[in-house]
Design an enzyme around this catalytic site. Structure first.
Site, mmCIF file in Angstrom:
data_model
loop_
_atom_site.group_PDB
_atom_site.id
_atom_site.type_symbol
_atom_site.label_atom_id
_atom_site.label_comp_id
_atom_site.label_asym_id
_atom_site.label_seq_id
_atom_site.Cartn_x
_atom_site.Cartn_y
_atom_site.Cartn_z
ATOM 1 N N ASP A 18 0.848 -1.186 0.000
ATOM 2 C CA ASP A 18 0.000 0.000 0.000
ATOM 3 C C ASP A 18 0.889 1.243 0.000
ATOM 4 O OD1 ASP A 18 0.926 0.289 2.628
ATOM 5 O OD2 ASP A 18 -0.944 -0.389 3.530
ATOM 6 N N PHE A 19 0.307 2.399 0.168
ATOM 7 C CA PHE A 19 1.069 3.646 0.092
ATOM 8 C C PHE A 19 2.153 3.750 1.159
ATOM 9 C CE2 PHE A 19 -2.346 4.435 3.025
ATOM 10 C CZ PHE A 19 -1.766 5.202 4.024
#
Length: 136
Positions: A18-19
């Site tokens: 994810d980010f």
């Protein structure tokens, strides 16, 4: 399959994260699905062959309990371990771990039902024998 179960090595790719740079929690579900698929492939061949030979037999996840313990990161080399915990009439519970070296990152108990035409059916005896851990 031995008492340590089946081992599937894999690498974490950018698409799994994810980010934050951690592996996204749902990616572990895919990793464990691959582990279960490869366990069955190693024991009984392709699931498509099993489906055809057993007249439409499929496996569906009925229940899953997951313990997220530590994060994995992009480029980590992981191993998904899959072991038989319990065999019942129409279901099996598998213990799965996603490991980085000796560290258990994620542990899960997954109950999988054996289904044909939308109804639970008994696990085939041949598959049951293959899934039974070696007691020697």
């Amino acid at each position: 399959m031995d008492e340590a179960g089946h081992a599937l090595p894999l690498r974490v790719y950018y698409e799994d994260t994810d980010f934050s740079g951690f592996v996204y929690h749902a990616s572990y579900l895919r990793f464990m699905e691959r582990g279960r698929t490869e366990l069955l492939r190693g024991l009984a061949g392709d699931q498509s062959d099993l489906h055809r030979e057993a007249r439409g037999l499929v496996f569906v996840v009925r229940k899953m309990a997951i313990d997220f313990r530590k994060p994995a990161y992009m480029d980590d080399q992981l191993v998904v371990r899959t072991m038989t915990r319990e065999l019942r009439g129409a279901s099996m519970t598998l213990a799965q771990e996603v490991r980085r070296g000796e560290d258990v990152l994620v542990a899960a108990d997954v109950t999988v039902a054996c289904v044909r035409d939308g109804r639970a059916v008994r696990l085939p005896d041949s598959l049951r024998a293959l899934l039974t851990p070696d007691q020697s």
